[in-house]
Design an enzyme around this catalytic site. Structure first.
Site, PDB file in Angstrom:
ATOM      1  N   ARG A   1       0.856  -1.174   0.000  1.00  0.00           N
ATOM      2  CA  ARG A   1       0.000   0.000   0.000  1.00  0.00           C
ATOM      3  C   ARG A   1       0.898   1.231   0.000  1.00  0.00           C
ATOM      4  O   ARG A   1       2.031   1.186   0.495  1.00  0.00           O
ATOM      5  CB  ARG A   1      -0.859   0.028   1.269  1.00  0.00           C
ATOM      6  CG  ARG A   1      -2.126  -0.778   1.193  1.00  0.00           C
ATOM      7  CD  ARG A   1      -3.000  -0.586   2.443  1.00  0.00           C
ATOM      8  NE  ARG A   1      -2.327  -0.936   3.671  1.00  0.00           N
ATOM      9  CZ  ARG A   1      -1.876  -0.056   4.547  1.00  0.00           C
ATOM     10  NH1 ARG A   1      -2.007   1.246   4.304  1.00  0.00           N
ATOM     11  NH2 ARG A   1      -1.260  -0.449   5.646  1.00  0.00           N
TER      12      ARG A   1
ATOM     13  N   TYR B   1      -1.183  -3.646  -6.776  1.00  0.00           N
ATOM     14  CA  TYR B   1      -0.966  -4.391  -5.533  1.00  0.00           C
ATOM     15  C   TYR B   1      -2.216  -4.419  -4.668  1.00  0.00           C
ATOM     16  O   TYR B   1      -2.911  -3.404  -4.538  1.00  0.00           O
ATOM     17  CB  TYR B   1       0.211  -3.788  -4.733  1.00  0.00           C
ATOM     18  CG  TYR B   1       0.397  -4.561  -3.476  1.00  0.00           C
ATOM     19  CD1 TYR B   1      -0.185  -4.134  -2.284  1.00  0.00           C
ATOM     20  CD2 TYR B   1       1.019  -5.805  -3.499  1.00  0.00           C
ATOM     21  CE1 TYR B   1      -0.110  -4.900  -1.152  1.00  0.00           C
ATOM     22  CE2 TYR B   1       1.102  -6.579  -2.366  1.00  0.00           C
ATOM     23  CZ  TYR B   1       0.533  -6.135  -1.188  1.00  0.00           C
ATOM     24  OH  TYR B   1       0.589  -6.901  -0.055  1.00  0.00           O
TER      25      TYR B   1
ATOM     26  N   LYS C   1      -9.506  -2.446   2.016  1.00  0.00           N
ATOM     27  CA  LYS C   1      -9.242  -1.280   2.879  1.00  0.00           C
ATOM     28  C   LYS C   1     -10.042  -0.057   2.423  1.00  0.00           C
ATOM     29  O   LYS C   1     -10.560   0.710   3.226  1.00  0.00           O
ATOM     30  CB  LYS C   1      -7.744  -0.968   2.828  1.00  0.00           C
ATOM     31  CG  LYS C   1      -6.840  -2.121   3.241  1.00  0.00           C
ATOM     32  CD  LYS C   1      -7.087  -2.592   4.657  1.00  0.00           C
ATOM     33  CE  LYS C   1      -6.054  -3.597   5.109  1.00  0.00           C
ATOM     34  NZ  LYS C   1      -6.314  -4.117   6.458  1.00  0.00           N
TER      35      LYS C   1
ATOM     36  N   HIS D   1     -11.157  -2.236  12.000  1.00  0.00           N
ATOM     37  CA  HIS D   1     -10.017  -3.062  11.555  1.00  0.00           C
ATOM     38  C   HIS D   1      -9.841  -4.208  12.565  1.00  0.00           C
ATOM     39  O   HIS D   1      -8.855  -4.265  13.299  1.00  0.00           O
ATOM     40  CB  HIS D   1      -8.774  -2.164  11.487  1.00  0.00           C
ATOM     41  CG  HIS D   1      -7.579  -2.813  10.862  1.00  0.00           C
ATOM     42  ND1 HIS D   1      -6.287  -2.491  11.228  1.00  0.00           N
ATOM     43  CD2 HIS D   1      -7.450  -3.766   9.904  1.00  0.00           C
ATOM     44  CE1 HIS D   1      -5.442  -3.198  10.510  1.00  0.00           C
ATOM     45  NE2 HIS D   1      -6.108  -3.971   9.701  1.00  0.00           N
TER      46      HIS D   1
ATOM     47  N   SER E   1      -0.258  -3.574  12.520  1.00  0.00           N
ATOM     48  CA  SER E   1       0.437  -4.647  11.798  1.00  0.00           C
ATOM     49  C   SER E   1       1.538  -5.210  12.701  1.00  0.00           C
ATOM     50  O   SER E   1       1.941  -4.587  13.685  1.00  0.00           O
ATOM     51  CB  SER E   1       1.045  -4.083  10.524  1.00  0.00           C
ATOM     52  OG  SER E   1       1.892  -3.003  10.847  1.00  0.00           O
TER      53      SER E   1
ATOM     54  N   CYS F   1       1.419  -7.607  14.791  1.00  0.00           N
ATOM     55  CA  CYS F   1       1.015  -8.101  16.112  1.00  0.00           C
ATOM     56  C   CYS F   1       0.426  -9.499  16.034  1.00  0.00           C
ATOM     57  O   CYS F   1       0.042 -10.065  17.057  1.00  0.00           O
ATOM     58  CB  CYS F   1      -0.002  -7.162  16.746  1.00  0.00           C
ATOM     59  SG  CYS F   1       0.717  -5.578  17.228  1.00  0.00           S
TER      60      CYS F   1
ATOM     61  N   ASP G   1      -9.661  -9.737   9.595  1.00  0.00           N
ATOM     62  CA  ASP G   1      -9.125  -8.387   9.334  1.00  0.00           C
ATOM     63  C   ASP G   1     -10.126  -7.252   9.536  1.00  0.00           C
ATOM     64  O   ASP G   1      -9.771  -6.219  10.065  1.00  0.00           O
ATOM     65  CB  ASP G   1      -8.564  -8.329   7.898  1.00  0.00           C
ATOM     66  CG  ASP G   1      -7.807  -7.041   7.638  1.00  0.00           C
ATOM     67  OD1 ASP G   1      -7.886  -6.487   6.540  1.00  0.00           O
ATOM     68  OD2 ASP G   1      -7.146  -6.561   8.590  1.00  0.00           O
TER      69      ASP G   1
ATOM     70  N   SER H   1       4.815 -10.049   1.311  1.00  0.00           N
ATOM     71  CA  SER H   1       4.200 -11.025   0.383  1.00  0.00           C
ATOM     72  C   SER H   1       2.932 -11.596   1.020  1.00  0.00           C
ATOM     73  O   SER H   1       2.805 -11.636   2.252  1.00  0.00           O
ATOM     74  CB  SER H   1       5.187 -12.139   0.061  1.00  0.00           C
ATOM     75  OG  SER H   1       5.659 -12.747   1.254  1.00  0.00           O
ATOM     76  N   ARG H   2       2.006 -12.024   0.177  1.00  0.00           N
ATOM     77  CA  ARG H   2       0.662 -12.339   0.672  1.00  0.00           C
ATOM     78  C   ARG H   2       0.134 -13.681   0.169  1.00  0.00           C
ATOM     79  O   ARG H   2       0.460 -14.083  -0.948  1.00  0.00           O
ATOM     80  CB  ARG H   2      -0.310 -11.258   0.201  1.00  0.00           C
ATOM     81  CG  ARG H   2      -0.017  -9.877   0.737  1.00  0.00           C
ATOM     82  CD  ARG H   2      -0.425  -9.753   2.182  1.00  0.00           C
ATOM     83  NE  ARG H   2      -0.042  -8.475   2.768  1.00  0.00           N
ATOM     84  CZ  ARG H   2      -0.754  -7.880   3.719  1.00  0.00           C
ATOM     85  NH1 ARG H   2      -1.875  -8.420   4.155  1.00  0.00           N
ATOM     86  NH2 ARG H   2      -0.338  -6.739   4.244  1.00  0.00           N
TER      87      ARG H   2
ATOM     88  N   ARG I   1       2.115  -3.910  20.112  1.00  0.00           N
ATOM     89  CA  ARG I   1       3.394  -4.556  20.399  1.00  0.00           C
ATOM     90  C   ARG I   1       4.173  -3.627  21.313  1.00  0.00           C
ATOM     91  O   ARG I   1       4.715  -2.630  20.878  1.00  0.00           O
ATOM     92  CB  ARG I   1       4.129  -4.777  19.072  1.00  0.00           C
ATOM     93  CG  ARG I   1       5.286  -5.713  19.151  1.00  0.00           C
ATOM     94  CD  ARG I   1       5.931  -5.902  17.766  1.00  0.00           C
ATOM     95  NE  ARG I   1       6.944  -6.921  17.875  1.00  0.00           N
ATOM     96  CZ  ARG I   1       6.881  -8.125  17.295  1.00  0.00           C
ATOM     97  NH1 ARG I   1       5.828  -8.428  16.552  1.00  0.00           N
ATOM     98  NH2 ARG I   1       7.839  -9.005  17.437  1.00  0.00           N
TER      99      ARG I   1
ATOM    100  N   ASN J   1      -2.384 -17.685  24.250  1.00  0.00           N
ATOM    101  CA  ASN J   1      -3.186 -16.471  24.406  1.00  0.00           C
ATOM    102  C   ASN J   1      -4.638 -16.789  24.736  1.00  0.00           C
ATOM    103  O   ASN J   1      -5.371 -15.931  25.243  1.00  0.00           O
ATOM    104  CB  ASN J   1      -3.106 -15.603  23.149  1.00  0.00           C
ATOM    105  CG  ASN J   1      -1.708 -15.039  22.955  1.00  0.00           C
ATOM    106  OD1 ASN J   1      -0.949 -14.892  23.915  1.00  0.00           O
ATOM    107  ND2 ASN J   1      -1.342 -14.744  21.718  1.00  0.00           N
TER     108      ASN J   1
HETATM  109  C1  LIG Z   1      -1.812 -15.587  18.397  1.00  0.00           C
HETATM  110  C2  LIG Z   1      -0.563 -15.225  18.195  1.00  0.00           C
HETATM  111  C3  LIG Z   1      -0.154 -13.839  18.364  1.00  0.00           C
HETATM  112  N1  LIG Z   1       1.325 -13.785  18.411  1.00  0.00           N
HETATM  113  C4  LIG Z   1       1.949 -13.822  19.640  1.00  0.00           C
HETATM  114  O1  LIG Z   1       1.274 -13.958  20.671  1.00  0.00           O
HETATM  115  C5  LIG Z   1       3.348 -13.692  19.655  1.00  0.00           C
HETATM  116  N2  LIG Z   1       4.235 -13.632  20.679  1.00  0.00           N
HETATM  117  C6  LIG Z   1       5.455 -13.479  20.098  1.00  0.00           C
HETATM  118  C7  LIG Z   1       6.755 -13.371  20.859  1.00  0.00           C
HETATM  119  C8  LIG Z   1       7.249 -14.759  21.101  1.00  0.00           C
HETATM  120  C9  LIG Z   1       8.042 -15.406  20.142  1.00  0.00           C
HETATM  121  C10 LIG Z   1       8.506 -16.713  20.402  1.00  0.00           C
HETATM  122  C11 LIG Z   1       8.148 -17.357  21.611  1.00  0.00           C
HETATM  123  N3  LIG Z   1       8.560 -18.623  21.961  1.00  0.00           N
HETATM  124  C12 LIG Z   1       9.464 -19.372  21.375  1.00  0.00           C
HETATM  125  C13 LIG Z   1       9.571 -20.766  21.880  1.00  0.00           C
HETATM  126  O2  LIG Z   1      10.170 -18.945  20.486  1.00  0.00           O
HETATM  127  C14 LIG Z   1       7.351 -16.715  22.530  1.00  0.00           C
HETATM  128  C15 LIG Z   1       6.879 -15.408  22.268  1.00  0.00           C
HETATM  129  N4  LIG Z   1       5.375 -13.441  18.749  1.00  0.00           N
HETATM  130  C16 LIG Z   1       4.061 -13.562  18.473  1.00  0.00           C
HETATM  131  N5  LIG Z   1       3.410 -13.564  17.269  1.00  0.00           N
HETATM  132  C17 LIG Z   1       4.182 -13.479  16.018  1.00  0.00           C
HETATM  133  C18 LIG Z   1       4.679 -12.067  15.746  1.00  0.00           C
HETATM  134  C19 LIG Z   1       3.587 -11.252  15.128  1.00  0.00           C
HETATM  135  C20 LIG Z   1       3.488 -11.432  13.654  1.00  0.00           C
HETATM  136  C21 LIG Z   1       2.053 -13.683  17.253  1.00  0.00           C
HETATM  137  O3  LIG Z   1       1.462 -13.694  16.159  1.00  0.00           O
END
Ligand SMILES: C=CCn1c(=O)c2[nH]c(Cc3ccc(NC(C)=O)cc3)nc2n(CCCC)c1=O
Length: 627
Positions: free
Chosen positions: A90, A239, A248, A268, A291, A293, A316, A409-410, A441, A537
């Site tokens: 975008r 794109y 969007k 969103h 983004s 997260c 989304d 990439s998607r 984050r 979570n």
């Molecule tokens: C439902 C999942 C939400 N979530 C998370 O809850 C999350 N938490 C983390 C940080 C993290 C990364 C690795 C581990 N554990 C190991 C074993 O590597 C723990 C937390 N990264 C995460 N990610 C990926 C990054 C965002 C694109 C993520 O998507």
């Protein structure tokens, strides 16, 4: 006698062959819309789409012949598309909203401050730019006419759009991401529809060398919105976020204006259902994240504690409206997932991986020698020695410098293919929403979860959403960026008025959902994540739902909202969780955070900030000071 302009043009249309569909069967309003843009864009032919399987087959075959799509022979009916490397995301700096009154679109930004909550142009100014750009822009090309519905066709919360485009890649993606069908014409009848016009900006004979069989016009990209007449025009980019106008541009920016006028919310947000298998009770939550997260990952988590079943309604966008019983209901207006590929794998999101094993399109990912897709994060899921072609079409191997797939990439896949798609994901009435969750984050200072004290407190929490992201401009690594309501790039109108619209949603006879904030990303002093995230979570969502059920025993007050009482989140099976660190509220961190948020709102929203938001900010600052 006087003839309507479109009658004249239709007569002139005679020289524009209609290779598919019957122009005269279209509703009159569509005929006028079409005639005007045929007159402007001067396509070589008209193709009125019906969204049928046969149509997809025909267009896919043509795109393979032309080298735009490569069949990924490892899967059924999956294709790879490489764009021109100049057209990969975008383009916020070229995204405009046009109204006559500037402050209908953007807030009163402080003098000398660059506004980041939307870009405004006067209607006339954008119209002139559009007329210039689109004049003859489809010469030598076919104009596709795409009737589509955002939301189940004919549903009470659904809205209809018609997109004109000279890109058949866009047609293929639109039929995955929206509901494209000839049934739309009769459902539409003489009603209004959202007018979407898209061109790659490459009339034939092409002036600019086409790269990867991907015509585009990067120097003249313009994504324009005219909310007052529910119109979107997009020029120069093929794109996704710029060309699949149902997403969007329509389902967020234009829809948020329609929602303001009609009294509902276009957000969103993901929509997910959690079923407590003991009681069989199911509750739905909607969550908004900036983004990076992991919003799509959360929407489809595999719970790690027994007794919960998670099913996804959308990943989304959510359209939310209170029903006549005062219950907030949500629909997913989309028909597919358009997710970030890198980081998606059988560990982080197995349900996503299983959604695109067939009938899907991959854009700017890498390709393995055995005809599969590949991207960063999939290293453990393929043969380490297999030859790979990167997103630029160059030979690549795991361990080599550079990325195999473009970071943006998607995958584009039908939502219906998700193993945990909710059976009611297409219920026209939507699903009942118990909780709204904002998140960001936040590596320091922000606890795993907290609950706002009231609706208006929750709106303030949403307005203060921030998230660590690799600051696009500077190369100084990560910064905490504001992304209020996680809607910053997708605002349809003045953000201050949008906050007021949220506040106005609260009415006595309504069951207002509780508003929470989560942060999966807090780290300790060594930079190690304090929370395992991903499927774990669900433990936090379980606490959220117990709060929604009125369990007073599991929460304690804090200056920023209710926190889980120590031990009230199910940590069974988890190693050592440093609870106190995960939930600590460093006083100075929060005082700085509040002051920084107030400064942001003063700079970016100014006099348009509702007084109630200032009251909530000041009250919270006071609570923090007094603690
Ligand atoms: C439902 C999942 C939400 N979530 C998370 O809850 C999350 N938490 C983390 C940080 C993290 C990364 C690795 C581990 N554990 C190991 C074993 O590597 C723990 C937390 N990264 C995460 N990610 C990926 C990054 C965002 C694109 C993520 O998507």
């Amino acid at each position: 006698e006087f003839m309507e302009i479109h009658e004249i043009v239709i007569q002139k249309l005679g020289h524009v062959p209609i290779v598919k569909g019957d122009f005269h069967m279209l509703p009159k309003k569509v005929q006028k819309f079409l005639a005007k843009w045929v007159y402007t864009c001067k396509p070589r032919a008209l193709y009125i789409c019906d969204g049928s399987h046969a149509e997809a087959e025909e267009v896919t075959h043509k795109l393979i012949e032309r080298g735009v799509l490569t069949k990924l022979k490892k899967y059924e009916n999956c294709y790879l598309c490489r764009t021109d490397p100049a057209d990969v995301a975008r383009v916020e700096s070229k995204t405009w909203i046009a109204t006559d009154d500037k402050y209908e679109t953007v807030p009163h930004v402080r003098q000398g401050v660059r506004g980041i909550l939307g870009q405004w142009k006067h209607t006339k100014e954008l119209e002139e730019e559009v007329n210039g750009d689109f004049d003859g822009c489809m010469a030598g090309r076919t104009m596709y006419v795409i009737p589509f519905s955002m939301g189940p066709i004919g549903g009470p919360l659904s809205k209809i759009g018609v997109q004109l485009t000279d890109s058949n890649y866009v047609l293929l993606c639109m039929r995955i991401m929206t509901r494209v069908s000839a049934d739309i014409w009769e459902v539409l009848g003489d009603n209004d529809f959202v007018r979407c016009v898209h061109s790659m900006g490459c009339p034939r004979p092409v002036q600019r060398k086409v790269v990867n069989h991907w015509p585009c016009n990067p120097d003249k990209i313009m994504i324009g919105h005219f909310p007052a007449r529910r119109e979107i025009v997009s020029f120069g980019s093929g794109y996704g976020g710029n060309s699949l106008l149902g997403k969007k541009c329509f389902a967020l920016r234009i829809a948020s204006v329609i929602a303001r006028d009609e009294g509902w919310l276009a957000e969103h947000m993901l929509i997910m259902g959690l079923t407590n298998e003991k009681t069989g009770e199911e509750k739905f939550v909607c969550a908004a994240f900036p983004s990076a997260c992991g919003k799509t990952n959360l929407a489809m988590i595999q719970p790690t504690i027994p007794g919960y079943k998670v099913r996804v309604v959308g990943d989304d966008i959510a359209w939310l409206r209170f029903d006549d019983k005062g219950v907030l209901r949500a629909i997913n207006p989309e028909n597919g997932f358009f997710g970030v590929a890198p980081g998606t794998n059988m560990k982080t999101n197995p349900n996503a991986m299983l959604s695109f094993q067939k009938n899907s399109i991959f854009t700017n990912v890498a390709e393995t020698a055995d005809g599969g897709f590949f991207w960063e994060g999939m290293e453990d899921e393929i043969d380490k020695n297999i030859a790979i072609t990167n997103w630029l079409g160059q030979p690549w191997k795991i361990g080599m410098p550079g990325s195999a797939a473009h970071p943006n990439s998607r995958f584009t896949c039908p939502a219906s293919q998700c193993p945990i798609i909710h059976p009611k994901w297409e219920d026209p009435e939507g699903v009942p929403v118990s909780a709204l969750i904002f998140g960001g984050r936040r590596p320091t200072g922000v606890p795993l979860v907290f609950e706002s004290y009231s609706w208006q407190h929750g709106v303030m929490v949403g307005a203060c959403v921030k998230s660590e992201s690799t600051a696009a401009a500077e190369h100084t690594g990560k910064k905490i960026m504001h992304d209020p309501m996680a809607m910053r790039p997708f605002m349809g109108y003045n953000f201050g008025k949008y906050l007021q619209h949220w506040l106005d949603m609260e009415k006595p006879d309504r069951k207002m959902p509780k508003i929470f904030h989560v942060n999966w990303f807090r780290v300790d002093e060594h930079g190690k994540f304090l929370w395992p995230g991903f499927g774990d979570n669900v433990r936090v969502l379980d606490w959220v739902l117990r709060r929604c059920a009125g369990d007073e025993s599991i929460a304690v007050k804090s200056p920023i909202g209710y926190l889980p009482k120590k031990g009230s989140i199910d940590l069974t099976g988890l190693g050592d969780i440093k609870w106190d660190e995960l939930f600590s509220l460093p006083k100075h961190y929060w005082l700085d955070d509040m002051r920084e948020s107030k400064r942001f709102l003063e700079d970016q929203v100014g006099t348009d900030v509702p007084q109630v938001i200032w009251d909530e900010l000041n009250a919270q600052e006071k609570r923090i000071e007094e603690q």
